[in-house]
Design an enzyme around this catalytic site. Structure first.
Site, PDB file in Angstrom:
ATOM      1  CB  CYS A 112      -2.870   1.032  -4.169  1.00  0.00           C
ATOM      2  SG  CYS A 112      -3.423   2.165  -5.321  1.00  0.00           S
ATOM      3  CG  HIS A 251      -3.116  -2.044  -5.700  1.00  0.00           C
ATOM      4  ND1 HIS A 251      -4.702  -2.052  -5.686  1.00  0.00           N
ATOM      5  CD2 HIS A 251      -2.396  -1.724  -6.710  1.00  0.00           C
ATOM      6  CE1 HIS A 251      -4.663  -1.144  -6.554  1.00  0.00           C
ATOM      7  NE2 HIS A 251      -3.690  -0.613  -6.847  1.00  0.00           N
ATOM      8  CG  ASN A 281      -5.527   1.057  -9.725  1.00  0.00           C
ATOM      9  OD1 ASN A 281      -5.742   0.761  -8.321  1.00  0.00           O
ATOM     10  ND2 ASN A 281      -3.575   1.724  -9.678  1.00  0.00           N
TER      11      ASN A 281
END
Length: 326
Positions: A112, A251, A281
């Site tokens: 990420c 993020h 996500n």
């Protein structure tokens, strides 16, 4: 020495929407359980779109937004955990699809944090070479590595791609980075462990665990600490007060992580841009998707000060201070 600025953004998400209510029909969960613990309402899941396709579509949008041609690009970096192939790289495949014949191309894997790492690598390469323009893409097809029987992880992830184009400019743009890794804690977020007994002398079929596995409590603790450290370090380097910063684009993992980080920084939650309610996500794609959405919505004006910050598997973390130039 020239400055480096963001001159264009783009993104792609699949049309296929998977709601919390749908997930409650395949695992023991509910819309209320997911919303209160993550902030996620729905996510996009690919229906045939592979990583190369999504990366390419986001690249095309970014090129158009930057008002350049593909053959103006000198560098393409793709951050992904989910390549369609080991060879050729996703970056080389995107190069082929868009016709960026002059670009040096390679992939990176930093989960990420991948988009932030890609920006830092690209800035270093642009500043120290003849290259002038770079395309950085975060692209993920996480639905193919999610365990759809694990309610703790399958509710979190989505598919998509986001892109940004960097260019040498005279304007103030990308200023300071802070990034790092903590491999000692890597076991808390894993995927794809290869079996040690797979050797050329055996005709065994390659076995591997394809699914994401996560220690949620440890990752939460790491994420809040890493976000706080990164933002404070960037403030120290830039001498920015958070009151000067228009947005922090983090993020998009979990709304609780963002809320706890805002409290630690003694700033309002609204300073953090969030769109995870719609996309979940998307790993390396989450920050560039959010950045492009903000650009399209007109939320960013020239000279606005923003901070991008990511964290993820590895464990990895990173952030960057940017003066917006579009």
């Amino acid at each position: 020495m020239s400055n480096i600025s963001v001159i264009g953004t783009g993104s792609y998400v699949p049309n296929n929407i998977i709601t919390n209510d749908f997930l409650s029909t395949i695992v023991d969960t509910s819309d209320e359980w997911i919303r209160t613990r993550t902030g996620i309402l729905e996510r996009r899941i690919s229906k045939g779109e592979n990583t190369i396709y999504m990366a390419t579509e986001s690249a095309k949008e970014a090129i158009k937004n930057a008002n350049i041609e593909a053959n103006d690009l000198d560098l393409i970096i793709v951050a992904t955990l989910t390549p369609d192939n080991f060879m050729p790289s996703t970056a080389c495949s995107v190069q082929k699809e868009i016709g960026a014949i002059n670009a040096l191309c390679f992939d990176i894997s930093a989960a990420c944090s991948g988009f932030i790492y890609g920006l830092e690598i690209a800035c270093s390469m642009l500043k120290n070479s003849f290259r002038n323009k770079a395309l950085i893409i975060g692209a993920e097809n996480l639905s193919k590595i999610v365990d759809w029987e694990d309610r703790n992880t399958c509710v979190l992830f989505g598919d998509g791609a986001g892109a940004a184009i960097l260019s040498k400019t005279k304007e103030e743009g990308i200023l300071e980075f802070h990034s790092g890794s903590n491999g000692l804690k890597g076991e808390h977020l894993t995927c794809g462990v290869l079996k040690a007994n797979n050797t050329p002398n055996k005709n065994d079929r390659l076995e591997k665990n394809n699914f994401i596995k996560m220690n949620g409590k440890e990752i939460f603790r790491f994420a809040v600490g890493a976000m706080n450290e990164t933002i404070c370090n960037i403030q120290e380097k830039t001498k920015w007060n958070l009151n000067e910063v228009k947005y922090i684009i983090s993020h998009q993992a979990n709304s609780r992580i963002i809320e706890y980080t805002a409290k630690k920084l003694n700033t309002e939650k609204d300073k953090f841009y969030m769109n995870l309610d719609k996309y979940g996500n998307t790993s390396a794609a989450s920050i560039p998707i959010a950045l492009d959405e903000m650009n399209k919505r007109g939320l960013l004006n020239k000279k606005d000060k923003i901070i991008l910050v990511g964290f993820g598997g590895g464990l990895t973390f990173g952030g960057v201070a940017i003066v917006w130039s579009i």
